[in-house]
Design a protein around this motif. Structure first.
Motif, PDB file in Angstrom:
ATOM      1  N   SER A  55       0.835  -1.205   0.000  1.00 31.49           N
ATOM      2  CA  SER A  55       0.000   0.000   0.000  1.00 31.49           C
ATOM      3  C   SER A  55       0.872   1.259   0.000  1.00 31.49           C
ATOM      4  O   SER A  55       0.524   2.257  -0.645  1.00 31.49           O
ATOM      5  CB  SER A  55      -0.982  -0.003   1.166  1.00 31.49           C
ATOM      6  N   ASN A  56       2.029   1.204   0.666  1.00 29.84           N
ATOM      7  CA  ASN A  56       2.879   2.406   0.645  1.00 29.84           C
ATOM      8  C   ASN A  56       3.506   2.626  -0.737  1.00 29.84           C
ATOM      9  O   ASN A  56       3.725   3.763  -1.149  1.00 29.84           O
ATOM     10  CB  ASN A  56       3.962   2.347   1.733  1.00 29.84           C
ATOM     11  N   ALA A  57       3.778   1.524  -1.461  1.00 34.28           N
ATOM     12  CA  ALA A  57       4.308   1.674  -2.824  1.00 34.28           C
ATOM     13  C   ALA A  57       3.243   2.282  -3.729  1.00 34.28           C
ATOM     14  O   ALA A  57       3.532   3.114  -4.585  1.00 34.28           O
ATOM     15  CB  ALA A  57       4.768   0.331  -3.371  1.00 34.28           C
ATOM     16  N   LYS A  58       1.999   1.876  -3.525  1.00 31.91           N
ATOM     17  CA  LYS A  58       0.890   2.433  -4.314  1.00 31.91           C
ATOM     18  C   LYS A  58       0.774   3.933  -4.048  1.00 31.91           C
ATOM     19  O   LYS A  58       0.585   4.739  -4.968  1.00 31.91           O
ATOM     20  CB  LYS A  58      -0.402   1.692  -3.929  1.00 31.91           C
ATOM     21  N   HIS A  59       0.922   4.284  -2.775  1.00 34.37           N
ATOM     22  CA  HIS A  59       0.844   5.701  -2.411  1.00 34.37           C
ATOM     23  C   HIS A  59       1.987   6.498  -3.061  1.00 34.37           C
ATOM     24  O   HIS A  59       1.772   7.591  -3.587  1.00 34.37           O
ATOM     25  CB  HIS A  59       0.877   5.844  -0.881  1.00 34.37           C
ATOM     26  N   ALA A  60       3.194   5.928  -3.021  1.00 37.90           N
ATOM     27  CA  ALA A  60       4.346   6.598  -3.647  1.00 37.90           C
ATOM     28  C   ALA A  60       4.118   6.741  -5.160  1.00 37.90           C
ATOM     29  O   ALA A  60       4.480   7.750  -5.764  1.00 37.90           O
ATOM     30  CB  ALA A  60       5.630   5.819  -3.373  1.00 37.90           C
ATOM     31  N   THR A  61       3.491   5.731  -5.760  1.00 39.54           N
ATOM     32  CA  THR A  61       3.211   5.771  -7.203  1.00 39.54           C
ATOM     33  C   THR A  61       2.232   6.902  -7.524  1.00 39.54           C
ATOM     34  O   THR A  61       2.429   7.660  -8.488  1.00 39.54           O
ATOM     35  CB  THR A  61       2.616   4.424  -7.678  1.00 39.54           C
ATOM     36  N   ASN A  63       1.668   9.597  -5.776  1.00 38.12           N
ATOM     37  CA  ASN A  63       2.350  10.872  -5.545  1.00 38.12           C
ATOM     38  C   ASN A  63       3.316  11.188  -6.696  1.00 38.12           C
ATOM     39  O   ASN A  63       3.386  12.319  -7.176  1.00 38.12           O
ATOM     40  CB  ASN A  63       3.107  10.777  -4.209  1.00 38.12           C
ATOM     41  N   ALA A  64       4.036  10.168  -7.141  1.00 39.13           N
ATOM     42  CA  ALA A  64       4.996  10.341  -8.234  1.00 39.13           C
ATOM     43  C   ALA A  64       4.287  10.776  -9.513  1.00 39.13           C
ATOM     44  O   ALA A  64       4.712  11.725 -10.189  1.00 39.13           O
ATOM     45  CB  ALA A  64       5.744   9.028  -8.469  1.00 39.13           C
ATOM     46  N   LEU A  65       3.200  10.110  -9.832  1.00 44.05           N
ATOM     47  CA  LEU A  65       2.471  10.449 -11.056  1.00 44.05           C
ATOM     48  C   LEU A  65       1.906  11.869 -10.967  1.00 44.05           C
ATOM     49  O   LEU A  65       1.954  12.631 -11.946  1.00 44.05           O
ATOM     50  CB  LEU A  65       1.352   9.424 -11.312  1.00 44.05           C
ATOM     51  N   ALA A  66       1.412  12.228  -9.793  1.00 42.36           N
ATOM     52  CA  ALA A  66       0.874  13.578  -9.605  1.00 42.36           C
ATOM     53  C   ALA A  66       1.980  14.621  -9.831  1.00 42.36           C
ATOM     54  O   ALA A  66       1.757  15.654 -10.464  1.00 42.36           O
ATOM     55  CB  ALA A  66       0.278  13.722  -8.207  1.00 42.36           C
ATOM     56  N   HIS A  67       3.183  14.349  -9.329  1.00 45.00           N
ATOM     57  CA  HIS A  67       4.305  15.272  -9.530  1.00 45.00           C
ATOM     58  C   HIS A  67       4.682  15.364 -11.011  1.00 45.00           C
ATOM     59  O   HIS A  67       4.955  16.445 -11.520  1.00 45.00           O
ATOM     60  CB  HIS A  67       5.517  14.839  -8.708  1.00 45.00           C
ATOM     61  N   ILE A 200      11.289  10.814  -4.361  1.00 44.31           N
ATOM     62  CA  ILE A 200      10.196   9.847  -4.199  1.00 44.31           C
ATOM     63  C   ILE A 200      10.694   8.499  -4.712  1.00 44.31           C
ATOM     64  O   ILE A 200      11.123   8.393  -5.862  1.00 44.31           O
ATOM     65  CB  ILE A 200       8.939  10.249  -5.011  1.00 44.31           C
ATOM     66  N   THR A 201      10.677   7.484  -3.857  1.00 44.39           N
ATOM     67  CA  THR A 201      11.076   6.142  -4.282  1.00 44.39           C
ATOM     68  C   THR A 201       9.859   5.231  -4.285  1.00 44.39           C
ATOM     69  O   THR A 201       9.132   5.152  -3.294  1.00 44.39           O
ATOM     70  CB  THR A 201      12.118   5.546  -3.308  1.00 44.39           C
ATOM     71  N   ILE A 202       9.658   4.578  -5.404  1.00 46.56           N
ATOM     72  CA  ILE A 202       8.573   3.593  -5.488  1.00 46.56           C
ATOM     73  C   ILE A 202       9.229   2.225  -5.327  1.00 46.56           C
ATOM     74  O   ILE A 202       9.942   1.759  -6.220  1.00 46.56           O
ATOM     75  CB  ILE A 202       7.831   3.695  -6.840  1.00 46.56           C
ATOM     76  N   VAL A 203       9.016   1.597  -4.174  1.00 47.83           N
ATOM     77  CA  VAL A 203       9.623   0.284  -3.920  1.00 47.83           C
ATOM     78  C   VAL A 203       8.669  -0.775  -4.479  1.00 47.83           C
ATOM     79  O   VAL A 203       7.807  -1.307  -3.781  1.00 47.83           O
ATOM     80  CB  VAL A 203       9.907   0.058  -2.418  1.00 47.83           C
ATOM     81  N   GLU A 218      -6.197   6.349 -16.339  1.00 48.42           N
ATOM     82  CA  GLU A 218      -7.502   6.053 -16.944  1.00 48.42           C
ATOM     83  C   GLU A 218      -8.665   6.405 -16.020  1.00 48.42           C
ATOM     84  O   GLU A 218      -9.817   6.416 -16.424  1.00 48.42           O
ATOM     85  CB  GLU A 218      -7.561   4.565 -17.337  1.00 48.42           C
ATOM     86  N   GLN A 219      -8.333   6.663 -14.749  1.00 44.89           N
ATOM     87  CA  GLN A 219      -9.395   6.996 -13.805  1.00 44.89           C
ATOM     88  C   GLN A 219      -9.880   8.429 -13.994  1.00 44.89           C
ATOM     89  O   GLN A 219      -9.146   9.276 -14.498  1.00 44.89           O
ATOM     90  CB  GLN A 219      -8.905   6.803 -12.365  1.00 44.89           C
ATOM     91  N   GLU A 220     -11.112   8.672 -13.534  1.00 45.61           N
ATOM     92  CA  GLU A 220     -11.702   9.987 -13.725  1.00 45.61           C
ATOM     93  C   GLU A 220     -10.984  11.061 -12.919  1.00 45.61           C
ATOM     94  O   GLU A 220     -10.700  12.145 -13.415  1.00 45.61           O
ATOM     95  CB  GLU A 220     -13.175   9.915 -13.306  1.00 45.61           C
ATOM     96  N   ASN A 221     -10.678  10.743 -11.653  1.00 43.08           N
ATOM     97  CA  ASN A 221     -10.018  11.725 -10.792  1.00 43.08           C
ATOM     98  C   ASN A 221      -8.500  11.622 -10.935  1.00 43.08           C
ATOM     99  O   ASN A 221      -7.935  10.554 -10.748  1.00 43.08           O
ATOM    100  CB  ASN A 221     -10.388  11.490  -9.326  1.00 43.08           C
ATOM    101  N   PRO A 222      -7.836  12.734 -11.247  1.00 42.34           N
ATOM    102  CA  PRO A 222      -6.374  12.682 -11.377  1.00 42.34           C
ATOM    103  C   PRO A 222      -5.702  12.445 -10.020  1.00 42.34           C
ATOM    104  O   PRO A 222      -6.248  12.805  -8.986  1.00 42.34           O
ATOM    105  CB  PRO A 222      -6.023  14.062 -11.933  1.00 42.34           C
ATOM    106  N   PRO A 223      -4.506  11.829 -10.021  1.00 44.79           N
ATOM    107  CA  PRO A 223      -3.784  11.615  -8.759  1.00 44.79           C
ATOM    108  C   PRO A 223      -3.410  12.947  -8.121  1.00 44.79           C
ATOM    109  O   PRO A 223      -3.193  13.929  -8.836  1.00 44.79           O
ATOM    110  CB  PRO A 223      -2.544  10.844  -9.195  1.00 44.79           C
ATOM    111  N   GLU A 224      -3.350  12.967  -6.800  1.00 44.68           N
ATOM    112  CA  GLU A 224      -3.037  14.223  -6.110  1.00 44.68           C
ATOM    113  C   GLU A 224      -1.689  14.161  -5.416  1.00 44.68           C
ATOM    114  O   GLU A 224      -1.318  13.122  -4.857  1.00 44.68           O
ATOM    115  CB  GLU A 224      -4.124  14.532  -5.070  1.00 44.68           C
TER     116      GLU A 224
END
Ligand code: ATP
Ligand code: MG
Length: 247
Positions: A55-61, A63-67, A200-203, A218-224
């Motif tokens: 779950s923390n890797a998903k969160h980092a992902t 965040n990374a995409l949002a950046h 930001i490291t995605i493990v 592909e999701q409606e809401n963009p990552p934040e």
């Protein structure tokens, strides 16, 4: 060249498929001799992590995409291993966020660059991708690095503000951070120098990361962006996942 014959029901299907992709890429001259060793190190950590996106890797992902999406001049770098494992997906992500990619390999030889370029150009054609591919004619240097691994493009890595460098070497990661960039690394080893140096490291495994990013796009809401993201804390969570699995 051996044909890929593993059955999708095999418990380690993805791992076998990735090995096969590297074998094919090696035969095309896309990889340095040490590429398999680097992949093996990744596999060892993936095994410890349970071969899943934590779950923390998903969160980092996210965040990374949002950046990357918020960047003024984002860029995605591609080396031999990432081209072989996730070249198509990285080009698709670059296309979606409208940024170029830059071929950037550690042991630079013109033959290997040409071979990776040919492969990526084929993928672009097959999948109707228009993303610009930089890195063939570097005209700038990453300050603080010696030799060909400092080579980069002035309209790519050099002038970027947010850079995704999957499976990057610790040294080069550090040099990019020193330039003031937001450096996003994908590295299965939460204790590597790259993992510790990055913003930001995605493990997580590169093919799972790119799959997750494409799902998010592909999701409606963009990552934040998570303004409270602390990379060291996220890395510690990956270490905790490993420890908890073996207690
Ligand atoms: P550092 O220089 O940062 O300390 P290293 O020397 O341990 O790193 P390298 O061999 O330079 O590592 O690069 C390989 C890195 O990439 C390893 O940390 C490995 O865990 C990671 N890696 C390899 N394959 C994958 C993959 N498919 N997905 C994600 N990470 C991977
Ligand atoms: Mg290294």
């Amino acid at each position: 060249m051996s044909k890929f014959t593993a059955d999708i029901s095999h418990p380690r299907y993805n791992s076998l498929l990735n090995r096969h992709k590297l074998e094919v890429a090696a035969n095309k001259g896309m990889l340095a001799n040490s590429a398999m060793i680097a992949h093996g190190r990744g596999e060892a950590f993936d095994y410890l992590l349970g071969e899943v996106t934590t779950s923390n890797a998903k969160h980092a992902t996210t965040n990374a995409l949002a950046h990357l999406m918020a960047g003024k001049r984002p860029i995605i770098t591609i080396n031999g291993n990432t081209a072989a494992l996730a070249g198509k997906e990285l080009l698709q992500i670059a296309e979606a966020i409208e940024c170029p990619v830059e071929i950037n390999i550690f042991y630079r030889t013109e033959e290997r660059i040409a071979s990776i370029l040919k492969y990526l150009e084929q993928l672009k054609q097959q999948h109707n991708i228009t993303t610009e591919i930089l890195g063939v004619n570097p005209d700038a240097k990453i300050p603080g690095l010696e030799g060909p691994r400092a080579d980069c493009c002035s309209n790519g890595i050099l002038s970027s503000d947010v850079v995704l460098v999957p499976l990057e070497d610790g040294d080069r990661c550090e040099a990019l951070v020193r330039m003031g960039k937001t450096v996003i690394v994908v590295d299965l080893n939460p204790m590597s120098r790259s993992a510790k140096m990055a913003s930001i490291t995605i493990v997580d495994e590169i093919t799972r990361v790119t799959g997750n990013m494409i799902d998010m796009l592909e999701q409606e809401n963009p990552p934040e962006i998570d303004v409270n993201f602390v990379n060291a804390a996220n890395l510690q969570q990956s270490v905790n996942v490993i420890a908890a699995r073996y207690m």
